[in-house]
Write a protein that holds these residues in place. Structure first.
Motif, short mmCIF file in Angstrom:
data_model
loop_
_atom_site.label_atom_id
_atom_site.label_comp_id
_atom_site.label_asym_id
_atom_site.label_seq_id
_atom_site.Cartn_x
_atom_site.Cartn_y
_atom_site.Cartn_z
N LEU A 1 0.87 -1.17 0.00
CA LEU A 1 0.00 0.00 0.00
C LEU A 1 0.91 1.23 0.00
O LEU A 1 1.56 1.53 1.01
N PRO A 2 0.98 1.94 -1.12
CA PRO A 2 1.96 3.03 -1.25
C PRO A 2 1.82 4.14 -0.22
O PRO A 2 2.81 4.68 0.26
N LYS A 3 0.57 4.51 0.12
CA LYS A 3 0.39 5.63 1.05
C LYS A 3 0.93 5.33 2.43
O LYS A 3 1.48 6.21 3.10
N SER A 4 0.74 4.09 2.91
CA SER A 4 1.20 3.76 4.26
C SER A 4 2.55 3.06 4.26
O SER A 4 3.08 2.74 5.32
N LEU A 5 3.10 2.80 3.06
CA LEU A 5 4.38 2.09 2.94
C LEU A 5 4.35 0.79 3.74
O LEU A 5 5.25 0.49 4.51
N SER A 6 3.28 0.03 3.53
CA SER A 6 3.12 -1.21 4.29
C SER A 6 2.63 -2.34 3.39
O SER A 6 2.05 -2.12 2.34
N TYR A 7 2.90 -3.58 3.85
CA TYR A 7 2.46 -4.77 3.13
C TYR A 7 1.19 -5.32 3.79
O TYR A 7 1.10 -5.40 5.02
N VAL A 8 0.24 -5.72 2.98
CA VAL A 8 -1.01 -6.31 3.47
C VAL A 8 -1.41 -7.44 2.53
O VAL A 8 -0.70 -7.75 1.57
N GLY A 9 -2.56 -8.05 2.80
CA GLY A 9 -3.10 -9.04 1.89
C GLY A 9 -2.82 -10.47 2.31
O GLY A 9 -2.15 -10.73 3.32
N PRO A 10 -3.32 -11.45 1.54
CA PRO A 10 -3.20 -12.87 1.90
C PRO A 10 -1.77 -13.33 2.12
O PRO A 10 -1.50 -14.12 3.04
N LEU A 11 -0.83 -12.88 1.28
CA LEU A 11 0.56 -13.30 1.45
C LEU A 11 1.12 -12.83 2.78
O LEU A 11 1.79 -13.58 3.50
N ALA A 12 0.84 -11.57 3.13
CA ALA A 12 1.30 -11.04 4.42
C ALA A 12 0.68 -11.81 5.58
O ALA A 12 1.37 -12.14 6.56
N LEU B 1 2.63 -14.60 8.49
CA LEU B 1 2.58 -14.51 9.95
C LEU B 1 2.27 -15.86 10.59
O LEU B 1 2.65 -16.12 11.74
N ASN B 2 1.58 -16.74 9.85
CA ASN B 2 1.22 -18.05 10.40
C ASN B 2 2.44 -18.90 10.76
O ASN B 2 2.33 -19.85 11.53
N MET B 3 3.58 -18.55 10.21
CA MET B 3 4.80 -19.34 10.46
C MET B 3 5.40 -19.05 11.83
O MET B 3 6.26 -19.79 12.30
N TYR B 4 4.95 -17.99 12.49
CA TYR B 4 5.66 -17.50 13.67
C TYR B 4 4.79 -17.46 14.92
O TYR B 4 3.57 -17.48 14.87
N ALA C 1 -6.83 -3.96 8.99
CA ALA C 1 -7.55 -4.58 10.10
C ALA C 1 -7.34 -6.09 10.13
O ALA C 1 -7.11 -6.68 11.19
N LEU C 2 -7.43 -6.73 8.98
CA LEU C 2 -7.25 -8.18 8.90
C LEU C 2 -5.84 -8.59 9.32
O LEU C 2 -5.65 -9.58 10.02
N LEU C 3 -4.84 -7.81 8.90
CA LEU C 3 -3.47 -8.15 9.25
C LEU C 3 -3.21 -7.93 10.74
O LEU C 3 -2.51 -8.74 11.38
N LYS C 4 -3.76 -6.88 11.30
CA LYS C 4 -3.59 -6.64 12.73
C LYS C 4 -4.24 -7.75 13.55
O LYS C 4 -3.71 -8.17 14.58
N ARG C 5 -5.37 -8.24 13.09
CA ARG C 5 -6.03 -9.36 13.76
C ARG C 5 -5.12 -10.60 13.72
O ARG C 5 -5.01 -11.34 14.70
N GLN C 6 -4.47 -10.81 12.58
CA GLN C 6 -3.55 -11.95 12.45
C GLN C 6 -2.33 -11.78 13.36
O GLN C 6 -1.84 -12.75 13.96
N MET C 7 -1.84 -10.55 13.47
CA MET C 7 -0.71 -10.28 14.36
C MET C 7 -1.06 -10.64 15.80
O MET C 7 -0.27 -11.23 16.53
N MET C 8 -2.28 -10.28 16.21
CA MET C 8 -2.73 -10.59 17.55
C MET C 8 -2.81 -12.10 17.79
O MET C 8 -2.49 -12.59 18.87
N SER C 9 -3.20 -12.84 16.74
CA SER C 9 -3.41 -14.28 16.89
C SER C 9 -2.11 -15.05 17.12
O SER C 9 -2.13 -16.16 17.66
#
Length: 252
Positions: A145-156, A160-163, A189-197
């Protein structure tokens, strides 16, 4: 403050937070609620926002993200103070995950050069941490996402599931007693939820302007959070709500 300046700042606040109540605007600008209602009526006629029951909502596309450069200077003093408190919760040899908020970038700047493993979806955070020799940095990869300079989406999310990490440090656009945490961007939002998990505990970093706000995409309920770090302007209702839910509240 001149009326025109107040109107400009009201629009800025509404666009940043996407929705806000009349009572909050009244406190922020130190004017009566009736004055705020008149302000909102005028601004709606000028097509700068839309009035809602008890407040106002942004007419900007909710999924759009504010540029990183803009977010970097918004409430910068509060964000840096919150970041300093957050860094105090990190111990050597821990594994942590940081989201792509500007507050985590301030964390990266303040973080001591100690043995750590840091997973992040933020390009800015990764670059900042690359200056610290003892910190191992793992990037999620994914859709940029260019505006936030961040990675999101299914690959991201899959990466996270590996860790497993000790702590997740995240920010958000809204903290609400009933609505929990929310963000204006669904991908974030979806990525942050995954980070929490993948984390043993979640630390939320949010300045007091985020409280009482519900935005587009739900992240999680308050009960799933272990700690909130904010500033001293937080409303007493949220201090009580955190206490009732066993959430540690740290205010600078």
């Amino acid at each position: 403050m001149l009326v025109a300046e107040r109107h400009r700042k009201i629009v800025e606040v509404v666009n940043e937070r996407l929705s806000i109540r009349v009572t909050e605007l009244s406190k922020l600008f130190n004017v009566t609620e009736e004055t705020i209602r008149r302000d909102l009526e005028k601004l709606e006629k000028e097509k700068l926002l839309r009035r809602s029951h008890g407040g106002a909502v942004s007419i900007q596309e909710e999924q759009s993200e504010v540029s990183y450069a803009e977010r970097e200077i918004t409430n910068a003093i509060e964000k840096r103070a919150i970041a300093i408190e957050a860094v105090k919760l990190i111990q050597p040899n821990q594994q942590i995950v940081l989201d792509a908020s500007t507050t985590t970038w301030y964390m990266a700047k303040e973080m001591p050069d100690i043995p750590l493993t840091v997973i992040t979806n933020s390009i800015k955070v990764a670059i900042e941490l690359s200056k610290k020799e003892q910190v191992k940095v793992i990037s999620t990869g994914g859709m940029l996402l260019p505006k936030s300079l961040s990675y999101v989406g299914p690959l991201a999310e899959r990466s996270l599931n590996m860790y497993h990490v000790n702590k997740a440090f995240i920010s958000c656009k809204g903290v609400h007693i009933e609505g929990g945490l929310s963000d204006s961007n669904e991908w974030q939002a979806l990525l942050k939820r995954q980070m929490m998990s993948i984390a043993d505990e979640t630390i939320v970093m949010a300045d007091s302007t985020k409280f009482g706000v519900r935005t587009f995409a739900h992240i999680t309920d308050l009960q799933q959070i272990s700690t909130i770090i904010t500033d001293s302007n937080i409303d007493h209702a949220y201090i009580q709500a955190c206490d009732e839910r066993g959430i540690q509240l740290i205010s600078d």
